[in-house]
Scaffold this active site. Structure first.
Site, short mmCIF file in Angstrom:
data_model
loop_
_atom_site.label_atom_id
_atom_site.label_comp_id
_atom_site.label_asym_id
_atom_site.label_seq_id
_atom_site.Cartn_x
_atom_site.Cartn_y
_atom_site.Cartn_z
N LYS A 179 -34.21 -23.03 -44.68
CA LYS A 179 -34.13 -21.64 -44.43
C LYS A 179 -32.65 -21.44 -43.91
O LYS A 179 -32.55 -21.76 -42.64
CB LYS A 179 -35.17 -21.09 -43.34
CG LYS A 179 -35.28 -19.45 -43.38
CD LYS A 179 -34.13 -18.60 -43.29
CE LYS A 179 -33.90 -18.55 -41.86
NZ LYS A 179 -32.64 -17.67 -41.81
N GLU A 254 -32.08 -29.09 -32.25
CA GLU A 254 -30.70 -29.19 -31.82
C GLU A 254 -30.04 -27.99 -31.62
O GLU A 254 -29.75 -27.02 -32.28
CB GLU A 254 -29.98 -29.45 -33.24
CG GLU A 254 -30.37 -30.95 -33.76
CD GLU A 254 -30.04 -32.04 -33.14
OE1 GLU A 254 -29.30 -31.85 -32.20
OE2 GLU A 254 -30.21 -33.22 -33.63
N CYS A 288 -21.43 -26.49 -31.98
CA CYS A 288 -22.27 -26.92 -30.77
C CYS A 288 -21.78 -27.67 -29.91
O CYS A 288 -22.03 -27.74 -28.78
CB CYS A 288 -23.87 -27.30 -31.56
SG CYS A 288 -23.60 -28.63 -32.45
N GLU A 387 -22.44 -21.05 -22.74
CA GLU A 387 -21.91 -21.19 -24.17
C GLU A 387 -21.14 -19.90 -24.58
O GLU A 387 -21.94 -18.88 -24.82
CB GLU A 387 -22.82 -21.52 -25.25
CG GLU A 387 -22.43 -22.16 -26.48
CD GLU A 387 -23.64 -22.70 -27.37
OE1 GLU A 387 -24.55 -21.86 -27.34
OE2 GLU A 387 -23.15 -23.68 -28.06
P1 NAD Z 1 -29.77 -18.73 -34.19
O1 NAD Z 1 -30.67 -19.20 -33.38
O2 NAD Z 1 -29.49 -17.13 -33.96
O3 NAD Z 1 -30.19 -19.01 -35.79
C1 NAD Z 1 -30.27 -20.24 -36.21
C2 NAD Z 1 -31.34 -20.17 -37.68
O4 NAD Z 1 -32.39 -19.59 -36.82
C3 NAD Z 1 -30.86 -19.04 -38.46
O5 NAD Z 1 -31.38 -19.59 -39.87
C4 NAD Z 1 -31.68 -17.86 -38.32
O6 NAD Z 1 -32.11 -17.18 -39.43
C5 NAD Z 1 -32.92 -18.57 -37.76
N1 NAD Z 1 -33.70 -17.83 -36.82
C6 NAD Z 1 -33.34 -16.79 -35.88
N2 NAD Z 1 -34.46 -16.11 -35.32
C7 NAD Z 1 -35.49 -16.64 -35.76
C8 NAD Z 1 -36.64 -16.62 -35.50
N3 NAD Z 1 -37.34 -15.67 -34.51
N4 NAD Z 1 -37.78 -17.46 -36.08
C9 NAD Z 1 -37.20 -18.51 -36.81
N5 NAD Z 1 -35.92 -18.80 -36.97
C10 NAD Z 1 -35.01 -17.85 -36.60
O7 NAD Z 1 -28.44 -19.35 -33.93
P2 NAD Z 1 -27.04 -19.12 -34.26
O8 NAD Z 1 -26.31 -17.82 -33.48
O9 NAD Z 1 -27.09 -18.66 -35.83
O10 NAD Z 1 -26.21 -20.32 -34.18
C11 NAD Z 1 -25.45 -20.81 -33.06
C12 NAD Z 1 -26.33 -21.54 -32.19
O11 NAD Z 1 -26.66 -22.80 -32.70
C13 NAD Z 1 -25.35 -21.94 -31.02
O12 NAD Z 1 -26.29 -21.96 -29.75
C14 NAD Z 1 -25.12 -23.50 -31.33
O13 NAD Z 1 -24.71 -24.24 -30.28
C15 NAD Z 1 -26.16 -23.86 -31.95
N6 NAD Z 1 -25.99 -25.04 -32.91
C16 NAD Z 1 -26.30 -26.30 -32.35
C17 NAD Z 1 -26.21 -27.51 -33.14
C18 NAD Z 1 -26.69 -28.68 -32.61
O14 NAD Z 1 -26.51 -29.65 -33.83
N7 NAD Z 1 -27.08 -28.69 -31.69
C19 NAD Z 1 -25.28 -27.32 -34.34
C20 NAD Z 1 -24.98 -26.18 -34.66
C21 NAD Z 1 -25.18 -25.22 -34.09
#
Ligand code: NAD
Length: 485
Positions: A179, A254, A288, A387
């Site tokens: 997804k 992650e 991240c 963050e």
């Molecule tokens: P997000 O959590 O909003 O979205 C990430 C994914 O989750 C997307 O595909 C989104 O559609 C999905 N999602 C959103 N709501 C959901 C729900 N209720 N149920 C299931 N899936 C859902 O995060 P973002 O804002 O898109 O990404 C940024 C964050 O990701 C930052 O905090 C960043 O640090 C983190 N990140 C971490 C890593 C790592 O390896 N640790 C890598 C990249 C990004």
């Protein structure tokens, strides 16, 4: 704005059981560099997720499930070659979709190829153990796939995260439902097209683009999923872990970070300085593991801030297709969030040490934020704790080693830390004392480190991806004990 390059897939489709299916509902995909509509993509919901999980389950009992580890490895290697051959195309898609400067998008395409190469080579090298038990018996372990694995990925590094997560899961023989994020999903679809070209059996990889609260939530809660790999925010990570708990399935989280780089007075500053800024501003700070906090020992504090400031004043901000140092943020929402942080800094009169020049010809409608260096910032200030996920770094002084460790460990996160010092004893002490998943000493990021296990502690998550370690995460041990007299 450059047009999308020709696509070998229909962007408005989802990919299930080896077929591209038209989606009844769609979403617009925006180009962050100018806010224009780039493409129309699928908005999958519970029905498509159901079909994808069923296809993955069927694949496990079909041709995919019957492949040997070596055959799976060869398929991944073929995908790696195809990714390399099409890396410019993939980079172009990512540049337009994520607003990622071209060089960084190219690096991501090469990283995807490298993940597939690494996991292709490793697929047949994960062995069980034989365990000495009682006389007349033999006990051994088998490493088996979980079954259907869900991969929910964000928009900031789609290719890299797909490579590390789906690559490792396929190597171990799982069947995957991916997804991608609603803000950027073109390279996830391109990845499916490449899997198809490579001859990956139907159902081994399924891609269901859509909204998090629809497709993502349906996938996380699906009782047919045996493992969830989630990369994203802490808030959604909590929802994912809660959903996984209902089905009692393992989950890898992650999540975010507030990663420090710690600069001691004895550091080789010439080597450290480029990394201090670059590792904070790569992908406009939407990383991240971004080095978003810089901790500097008092005797060199002014010098480091001044030198970082020089670099800020030389940064080029611009649309991703011009390959600037700093491109746009992903969305108007993210732009508003980061601008809110800068507004707070201004209202509270935090000291702005430097800002990047602001070009007057930025495309209207793009989601740009001015890169800003704040120094000094108190360790307990929310901008030093939370963050920001944008081109903003905070710098703070420390007195000695104990102080540095206390500050470094003093947030809710624990993803990555960088340490710059020539003192060997201190290097080893900090490596053990820092609460995080990766410590980089006299470097930051190890050039991407496909081979290096990666993940967080505390609110940065749990479980490990990347490196060989991911193969253990994407498999489960079965113990067999045989009594033979
Ligand atoms: P997000 O959590 O909003 O979205 C990430 C994914 O989750 C997307 O595909 C989104 O559609 C999905 N999602 C959103 N709501 C959901 C729900 N209720 N149920 C299931 N899936 C859902 O995060 P973002 O804002 O898109 O990404 C940024 C964050 O990701 C930052 O905090 C960043 O640090 C983190 N990140 C971490 C890593 C790592 O390896 N640790 C890598 C990249 C990004």
């Amino acid at each position: 704005m450059p047009a999308l390059p020709p696509l070998s897939f229909d962007a408005a489709c989802h990919f299930i059981d080896g077929r591209w299916l038209a989606s009844a509902r769609t979403l617009p995909l925006l180009n962050p560099s100018d806010g224009s509509t780039l493409a129309t993509v699928a908005r999958c919901g519970a029905a498509e997720v159901d079909a994808a999980v069923a296809a993955a389950r069927a694949a496990l009992g079909g041709p995919w499930g019957r492949l040997s580890a070596a055959e799976r490895g060869r398929l991944l290697l073929r995908m790696s070659t195809l990714v390399l051959e099409q890396s410019e195309w993939l980079a172009e898609l990512e540049t337009l979709d994520v607003g990622k400067p071209r060089r960084q998008a190219r690096a991501d395409a090469l990283a995807l190829a490298r993940y597939l190469e690494f996991y292709g080579g490793a697929a047949d090298k994960v062995h069980g153990q034989t365990i000495p038990v009682a006389q007349g018996s033999t006990a051994f372990t088998l490493r088996e796939p979980h079954g259907v694995t869900a991969h929910i990925v964000p928009w900031n590094y789609p290719m890299q995260i797909i490579g590390r997560s789906v690559g490792a899961a396929l190597a171990m023989g799982n069947a995957c439902v991916l997804k991608p994020a609603e803000e950027a999903c073109l390279t996830a679809l391109a990845f499916a097209a490449i899997a198809e070209q490579a001859g990956l059996p139907a159902g081994a990889l399924n891609v269901v683009p859509g909204l998090g609260e629809e497709a993502g939530a349906a996938l996380a809660a699906h009782p047919g999923v045996q493992h969830i790999s989630f990369t994203g925010s802490v808030a959604v990570g909590r929802l994912i872990q809660t959903a996984a708990a209902q089905n009692l399935v393992p989950v890898t989280l992650e999540l975010g970070g507030k990663s420090p780089q710690i600069v001691f007075a004895d550091a080789d500053l010439e080597t450290a300085l480029p990394s201090l800024v670059n590792a904070g501003l790569q992908n406009a700070g939407q990383t991240c593991s971004a080095a978003s906090r810089i901790l500097v020992q008092r005797p060199v504090f002014d010098q480091v801030v001044a030198r970082m400031g020089e670099r800020y004043r030389s940064l080029r901000v611009g649309p991703a297709w011009l390959d600037p140092d700093v491109g746009p943020l992903i969305s108007a929402r993210q732009q508003a969030h980061v601008q809110g942080c800068l507004q707070r800094a201004s209202t509270e009169q935090l000291s702005v040490a430097a800002q990047a020049p602001w070009p007057d010809d930025l495309p209207a409608g793009g989601f740009y934020v001015r890169p800003t260096l704040l120094a000094p910032v108190a360790a307990d200030h929310p901008l030093a704790q939370d963050e920001i996920f944008g081109p903003v770094q905070v710098v703070m002084p420390f007195e000695d080693e104990t102080d540095a460790v206390t500050l470094a460990n003093g947030t809710a996160y624990g993803l990555v830390a960088g340490v710059w010092t020539r003192d060997g004893g201190r290097q080893m002490r900090l490596a053990r004392q820092l609460q995080c998943g990766q410590v980089f000493i006299n470097n930051y990021g190890a050039g991407g480190g496909v081979e290096l296990p990666f993940g967080g502690v505390k609110h940065s998550g749990h479980g490990r991806e990347k490196g060989f370690e991911a193969l253990f995460g994407f498999s489960v041990v079965k113990t067999v004990a045989l009594q033979h007299g």
